[in-house]
Design an enzyme around this catalytic site. Structure first.
Site, PDB file in Angstrom:
ATOM      1  CB  SER A 179      -0.959   0.000   1.187  1.00 28.94           C
ATOM      2  OG  SER A 179      -0.266  -0.143   2.406  1.00 28.94           O
ATOM      3  CG  HIS A 207      -3.571  -0.578  -2.343  1.00 26.13           C
ATOM      4  ND1 HIS A 207      -4.003   0.723  -2.326  1.00 26.13           N
ATOM      5  CD2 HIS A 207      -3.420  -0.948  -1.047  1.00 26.13           C
ATOM      6  CE1 HIS A 207      -4.080   1.145  -1.072  1.00 26.13           C
ATOM      7  NE2 HIS A 207      -3.737   0.146  -0.273  1.00 26.13           N
ATOM      8  CE  LYS A 239      -7.553   1.247   0.743  1.00 34.33           C
ATOM      9  NZ  LYS A 239      -6.960   0.340   1.711  1.00 34.33           N
TER      10      LYS A 239
END
Ligand SMILES: *Cc1c(COP(=O)(O)O)cnc(C)c1O
Length: 389
Positions: A179, A207, A239
């Site tokens: 991350s 991610h 995300k």
């Protein structure tokens, strides 16, 4: 008599002295590449909304329709009466998307990680974590009561040496895309080490899912690894998917175990059904609009090349997370503040989020950025970093 919390005041002063004090900026606009902060417009380079879906009209409309159909609150935990048809449909769609037997929704990624690791391990077992894993993975490992071992970053050989010595159930835990660094875990090597030692492998791809791989299948698609290789796959929805929440995907036995035993699943309110409906709409876009991934890759590469040419210290990242290493925390903050004055929002990431002495600017891109945004940021970085103490 001392004020209550006077010890804490001293500690806050100490945090500030070290350049580690954290504060919030108040955003007055929707999420996107342009944000309004204190009445000013700035270009956003710090969001995890990589695909630009947080304010996509289809996602917003699905959210509204979901609220009309289900109301706002989910009323209770999934196991009481909070598990709606919307949640259930999203779980089935996420299982199909990840190529796993089943998927289970959690209210946040932090809770998913704590719940999964504690459900799978206890005293007498062992957990092996990459040194740079996300805080929620580290906390989950510590809370589980299992023997807790960190291995050198992305180092399968160091992991293997530790695995050999362990007893009980063994769980290897890693970020997929790291991350704060943007690099990939060496998942193929980790999967081999896991099989050889009879350990389970858990990947948190917060991610990577939606963003990495031709179809957005994330780090496991990138390496071509299935459920047998990576039996515990965790993803977040706040995300790349642009909404909120998280899920774990894997076998029938894994999911049924989590439903019985993951305390952060059992003892918490289900996320709103409207959020599930919004996520179903965003999943459709993730699957069908591969141009978003292609564009993100182009923008990230353009930035990386430009930053290298400027002599900035880029990191070993091939993702939409492109950190510039600064080192000193106060200097990283000063540069971030100067960038904001110039109209660019870039966050300074400092210890304890990253190791001591490795403060950095965490630059992230969105499929909604254009090349001119990248070029303008590079110009500003060149001027500001040279002149900033
Ligand atoms: C953001 C993040 C989480 C936490 O997910 P939330 O849904 O925000 O709680 C977990 N793991 C990683 C690697 C993350 O980046």
């Amino acid at each position: 008599m001392a004020h209550p919390f006077s010890e804490l005041t001293a500690e806050l002063d100490d945090i500030a002295q070290q350049g580690l004090y954290r504060s919030r900026r108040i955003i007055e606009s929707p999420q996107g590449i342009n944000l309004e902060i204190d009445g000013r417009n700035v270009v956003n380079f710090c969001s995890n909304d990589y695909l630009g879906l947080a304010n996509h009209p289809d996602v917003v409309n699905a959210f509204k329709a979901g609220a009309d159909q289900y109301g706002v609150g989910s009323g209770s935990a999934h196991l009481i009466c909070g598990h709606s048809a919307a949640h259930h449909a999203l779980e089935e769609e996420l299982a199909a998307f990840t190529g796993r037997d089943r998927a289970l929704l959690f209210s946040t990624g932090y809770m998913a990680n704590i719940g999964v690791i504690s459900a799978l391990l206890g005293r007498g077992d062992a957990v092996f974590e990459d040194r740079l894993n996300h805080a929620s993975l580290l906390d989950g490992g510590l809370l589980s009561g299992a023997r807790f071992k960190r291995y050198a970053h992305a180092d399968a050989a160091d992991l293997s040496a530790n695995l050999e010595k362990a007893a009980g159930n063994k769980l290897i835990v890693t970020d997929g895309v790291f991350s704060m660094d943007g690099d990939f875990a060496p998942l193929n090597e980790l999967a081999v080490a896991a099989k050889k030692q009879g350990a389970w492998l858990m990947v948190d791809d917060a991610h990577g899912l939606g963003v990495i791989g031709e179809y957005g299948g994330g780090i496991v698609e990138h390496y071509g690894l299935g459920q047998d290789d990576v039996p515990v796959l965790m993803g977040t929805l706040g995300k790349g998917f642009g909404t909120f929440g998280a899920f774990v995907a894997g076998s029938e036995v894994l999911i049924e175990t989590l439903i019985q035993k993951a305390r952060t699943y059992v003892y918490t309110t289900a996320l709103p059904a409207a959020v599930a409906e919004a996520t179903r709409a965003s999943l459709k876009i993730v699957i069908s609009e591969s141009w978003r991934r292609d564009k993100l890759k182009k923008l990230s590469e353009r930035f990386r090349l430009g930053a290298e040419q400027l002599g900035l210290q880029v990191m070993a990242s091939s993702s939409a997370i492109q950190p510039i290493l600064i080192g000193d925390s106060q200097r990283a903050v000063n540069i971030s503040n100067a960038l904001l004055d110039a109209g660019f929002l870039v966050s300074a990431i400092r210890p304890p989020t990253v190791p001591q002495g490795s403060a950095r600017l965490r630059v992230t891109f969105s499929a909604l950025h254009e090349e001119q945004h990248v070029d303008r940021l590079l110009d500003a970085l060149a001027k500001i970093i040279a002149g900033c103490k």
